[in-house]
Design a protein around this motif. Structure first.
Motif, PDB file in Angstrom:
ATOM      1  N   GLY A   1      -9.307 -47.701   1.668  1.00  0.00           N
ATOM      2  CA  GLY A   1      -8.023 -47.210   2.155  1.00  0.00           C
ATOM      3  C   GLY A   1      -7.581 -47.899   3.420  1.00  0.00           C
ATOM      4  O   GLY A   1      -6.396 -48.195   3.609  1.00  0.00           O
ATOM      5  N   ALA A   2      -8.531 -48.179   4.327  1.00  0.00           N
ATOM      6  CA  ALA A   2      -8.191 -48.895   5.564  1.00  0.00           C
ATOM      7  C   ALA A   2      -7.713 -50.301   5.248  1.00  0.00           C
ATOM      8  O   ALA A   2      -6.770 -50.813   5.875  1.00  0.00           O
ATOM      9  CB  ALA A   2      -9.406 -48.936   6.483  1.00  0.00           C
TER      10      ALA A   2
ATOM     11  N   THR B   1     -13.092 -44.838   1.909  1.00  0.00           N
ATOM     12  CA  THR B   1     -12.448 -44.852   3.225  1.00  0.00           C
ATOM     13  C   THR B   1     -12.176 -46.276   3.676  1.00  0.00           C
ATOM     14  O   THR B   1     -11.085 -46.595   4.186  1.00  0.00           O
ATOM     15  CB  THR B   1     -13.330 -44.130   4.249  1.00  0.00           C
TER      16      THR B   1
ATOM     17  N   CYS C   1     -15.984 -43.196  11.012  1.00  0.00           N
ATOM     18  CA  CYS C   1     -15.687 -42.378   9.835  1.00  0.00           C
ATOM     19  C   CYS C   1     -16.951 -41.832   9.173  1.00  0.00           C
ATOM     20  O   CYS C   1     -16.871 -40.840   8.436  1.00  0.00           O
ATOM     21  CB  CYS C   1     -14.894 -43.187   8.813  1.00  0.00           C
TER      22      CYS C   1
ATOM     23  N   PHE D   1      -7.284 -42.626   5.616  1.00  0.00           N
ATOM     24  CA  PHE D   1      -7.903 -43.736   4.894  1.00  0.00           C
ATOM     25  C   PHE D   1      -8.681 -43.257   3.676  1.00  0.00           C
ATOM     26  O   PHE D   1      -8.632 -43.885   2.603  1.00  0.00           O
ATOM     27  CB  PHE D   1      -8.835 -44.512   5.826  1.00  0.00           C
TER      28      PHE D   1
END
Length: 401
Positions: free
Chosen positions: A288-289, A285, A324, A115
């Motif tokens: 990206g997810a 992150t 994360c 991600f």
């Protein structure tokens, strides 16, 4: 009577949920305890050094860069000239909290590598290409009616498909095909909502239509500015990872030196810049997810939209951030090891984690850093090749049979 039946139903659900939670906690606790007892050890490699002694000199003129050590024939100190036989391994047990953090970091690092690598590229490029694909002018009323009619037909098809899936659910036929169709309907519904929003942008209505269009134009200009700034930060991140982490020995400390120089200008300026880069990595992150969740069928779609986010989506994204965030801390502690030296984060994530049995090799060979850079490069190529294109209508929606 009604209250008794309601209380009984609620208590049954609470009891079932507590049973699952307690069972899960016991199983996870047993697994962590077994793993901690077997491989929860830290191996440190040390050297047993010895050197000769000499009288304290009256002057230090005999010592120079070419003669840094004691003895007229020595040009290197004992740490450099010691043989490999002097190496010893110290083994000690890591604390249980440190071991739990280490395992959570491994799981989070797998997600973070995917991600985060995708997000570090798609976050700025998505904003820039959103500006490139922006509507250039307001459409006419006839065009609006035509587009709205097509969206109405699409909404009717999705309503019929959702009703059919609801009937299958009530009949008890919830198989693999049913779950696949549910994901397809959810994805098409999200795309339909995006189309409705895009149509409202190009044909603002009401008394403040001109103001709405002006705000739309300003919004796309803001996306361009934020995208360019984000692209600079993303390039700085990837460059720092390559020259400081992947190349041995490092070519430069890069951002570490930048933070130190900012601290010299003002005490908290370097700390603020350090926090900004860490926060940007966490936001990338999440971006990206979101991107992968909307494009891959096997990942549950959990979109975050202003005023239209379901509670399960909130819980999913909060869990993703928490998982994360540990990996982001570890990644930043490694990437900014020179700046963050002698800190608690550096002690946990820099020494203990990278010396833990079975785990240290993942960090010794920079597995997660390489995966991060690889996903960032693939995403960059994807956006350059396809990011500037407008999404074409998918046509008539049908359930898989």
């Amino acid at each position: 009577m009604f209250l008794f039946v309601l209380f009984r139903s609620v208590w049954k659900r609470i009891k079932g949920a507590l049973l699952w939670v307690i069972t899960t906690a016991i199983v996870i606790g047993l697994l962590l305890g077994i793993l901690y007892g077997l491989v929860g050890k830290v191996d440190f490699t040390v050297r047993h050094l010895s050197s000769s002694t000499t009288t304290f000199p009256s002057t230090f003129t005999a010592y120079s860069r070419n003669q840094p050590c004691i003895g007229s024939a020595s040009h290197q100190c004992s740490a450099y000239s010691a043989s490999t036989a002097s190496e010893k391994t110290w083994t000690m047990h890591a604390t249980f909290p440190e071991y739990v953090v280490a395992l959570a970091t491994i799981v989070g690092s797998v997600l973070f590598s995917i991600f985060g690598g995708v997000g570090i590229a798609c976050l700025p490029l998505g904003l820039i290409f959103s500006f490139i694909r922006r509507p250039k002018a307001v459409i006419t009323r006839s065009q609006y009616i035509k587009e709205a009619t097509e969206l109405g037909k699409k909404a009717k098809e999705l309503r019929e498909a959702a009703d059919a899936l609801h009937q299958e659910e009530r009949s008890g036929s919830k198989g693999r095909k049913w779950r696949k169709n549910v994901k397809a309907v959810e994805k098409e519904l999200l795309l339909l909502e995006d189309d409705v929003k895009a149509l409202e942008e190009v044909y603002p209505q009401g008394e403040k239509a001109e103001t709405s269009w002006a705000l739309t134009v300003i919004g796309y200009l803001a996306k361009l500015v934020l995208g360019v700034l984000g692209l600079i930060v993303s390039v700085a991140w990837v460059t720092h990872i390559v020259i400081y982490l992947l190349i041995d020995p490092p070519l430069s400390a890069f951002l570490n030196e930048v933070f130190i120089k900012l601290d010299n200008l003002w005490g908290l300026l370097g700390t603020a810049a350090f926090a900004f880069f860490c926060f940007y990595l966490l936001v990338a992150t999440i971006a990206g997810a979101m991107m992968l969740g909307l494009r891959l069928v096997f990942i549950t779609i959990h979109p975050m939209k202003w005023g239209a986010t379901l509670m399960n989506s909130f819980l999913f994204n909060v869990g993703l951030i928490l998982l994360c965030s540990i990996s982001v801390i570890q990644f930043c502690a490694t990437a900014f090891g020179y700046y963050a030296q002698a800190t608690a984060a550096q002690e946990i994530f820099g020494h203990t984690l990278q010396s833990l049995r079975g785990i240290k090799y993942l960090y010794k060979y920079n597995v997660f850093q390489i995966a991060f850079v690889a996903f960032a490069g693939l995403t960059f190529v994807y956006y350059i090749a396809f990011g500037w294109r407008r999404r074409k209508p998918s046509g008539r929606f049908q359930l898989s049979s």
